[in-house]
Design an enzyme around this catalytic site. Structure first.
Site, PDB file in Angstrom:
ATOM      1  N   ALA A 256      -6.131   5.644   5.307  1.00 48.21           N
ATOM      2  CA  ALA A 256      -6.813   4.381   5.644  1.00 48.21           C
ATOM      3  C   ALA A 256      -7.135   4.231   7.124  1.00 48.21           C
ATOM      4  O   ALA A 256      -7.525   3.143   7.561  1.00 48.21           O
ATOM      5  CB  ALA A 256      -6.023   3.168   5.157  1.00 48.21           C
ATOM      6  N   ASP A 259     -10.757   3.503   7.022  1.00 45.55           N
ATOM      7  CA  ASP A 259     -10.978   2.207   6.372  1.00 45.55           C
ATOM      8  C   ASP A 259     -10.653   1.059   7.324  1.00 45.55           C
ATOM      9  O   ASP A 259     -11.373   0.050   7.375  1.00 45.55           O
ATOM     10  CB  ASP A 259     -10.114   2.080   5.119  1.00 45.55           C
ATOM     11  CG  ASP A 259     -10.365   3.195   4.117  1.00 45.55           C
ATOM     12  OD1 ASP A 259     -11.493   3.719   4.080  1.00 45.55           O
ATOM     13  OD2 ASP A 259      -9.429   3.538   3.372  1.00 45.55           O
TER      14      ASP A 259
END
Length: 314
Positions: A256, A259
């Site tokens: 992530a 992200d």
């Protein structure tokens, strides 16, 4: 009322290397960190997807809501459940994934009885967020409907944000993935590829060459994530800027990282009106903070902004 931000993708169960379980998914991860970035603005990002109606799926949706994500447009499919992915972490904190999506409810989104109404709602978005992983779970007809949705948002003056997020296991070939991206390209306003994704899709290239290749598809702006080398942003007006990576205090898990970078960039650039440089610095700082924690979703304080911060205007 703040801007309507809609993120469309797949919610998944995350199985970690230590055999513990959590939840994640690339679009969900960005939604979480975007909610943290925008909490002081009282802006709630909305997640659009489909989940099962089983207790496990309901618990995951409740967890999303507790993170500050809007879940009113998460459709339910009683015949399916959430997809799963397993993370394997190297000693350097780099990750690889394996997937189990056979019963994933998100894959049946466009067949759902409420899909048309939900898509009409999403067409009113000020920001629509999509990724290559999302494209990879759908067939040709569904991809056409997704491209139509993106065009509707852009034609209204909204922003369509796309992260290439290429996973080879989800596609027959890099060429097939790039063809799907090219079809969506004219509707994209902000592209957020990584240099690694671009190398896998089109071959190794310099940051400027990558940005030029993506701008040629139709976006007005591109930010290329370069991992430890920072980020490179450029726009159709010819402006460009390179921003170094932030130095992490520790590297535990890079899951992530991209992200969370996206979430901070979108919050800064599209909500707060920051310059490309300031937005990229915000993205780099959050990514460096996130990789100091295991799993996709770090503790609640990671990425939370306590007061309004307006960057330098573009």
């Amino acid at each position: 009322m703040g801007p309507l931000i809609v993120l469309f993708g797949e919610g998944m169960i995350e199985e970690r290397a230590d055999a513990s379980f959590a939840w994640g998914g690339d679009v969900v991860n960005t939604a979480v960190y975007l909610a943290r970035q925008l909490r002081h603005h009282r802006v709630r990002p909305e997640l659009m997807t489909a989940m099962g109606a089983d207790a496990g799926s309901e618990a995951i949706v409740a967890a999303w809501a507790a993170q500050g994500i809007g879940v009113e447009h998460v459709l339910r499919d009683p015949t399916r459940t959430a997809g799963r992915y397993r993370i394997m972490i190297s000693p350097a904190g780099e990750r690889t994934f394996s997937y189990d999506r056979e019963r994933s409810a998100a894959r049946s989104f466009f067949a759902h009885a409420e899909a048309d109404g939900t898509l009409d709602w999403a067409a009113g978005a000020d920001v629509l967020y999509l990724t290559g992983i999302t494209l990879s779970i759908f067939g040709e007809a569904a991809l056409g409907r997704l491209a139509e949705l993106a065009r509707r948002v852009r034609d209204r003056g909204g922003a369509v944000v796309f992260d290439s997020n290429y996973r080879a296991l989800g596609w027959p070939s890099p060429a097939a993935a790039w063809a799907a991206i090219e079809a969506l390209g004219p509707a994209i306003t902000l592209a957020m590829p990584s240099s690694d994704d671009h190398a896998a899709l089109r071959g190794a290239a310099s940051p400027a060459e990558i940005a030029a290749a993506w701008l040629a598809l139709g976006p007005r702006e591109v930010v290329v994530k370069l991992g430890p080398d920072g980020a490179y942003a450029a726009n159709a007006s010819g402006e460009h800027v390179a921003v170094p990576a932030a130095v992490p205090e520790r590297i535990i898990d890079t899951t992530a990282a991209g992200d969370s970078f996206n979430a901070a960039y979108i919050a800064a650039r599209l909500v707060e009106g920051a310059s490309m440089a300031e937005a990229a610095r915000r993205g780099a700082a959050l990514a460096a903070e996130k990789i100091g924690w295991p799993g996709a979703i770090a503790p609640p304080h990671v990425g939370a902004r306590q007061s309004s911060h307006l960057g330098e205007r573009a």
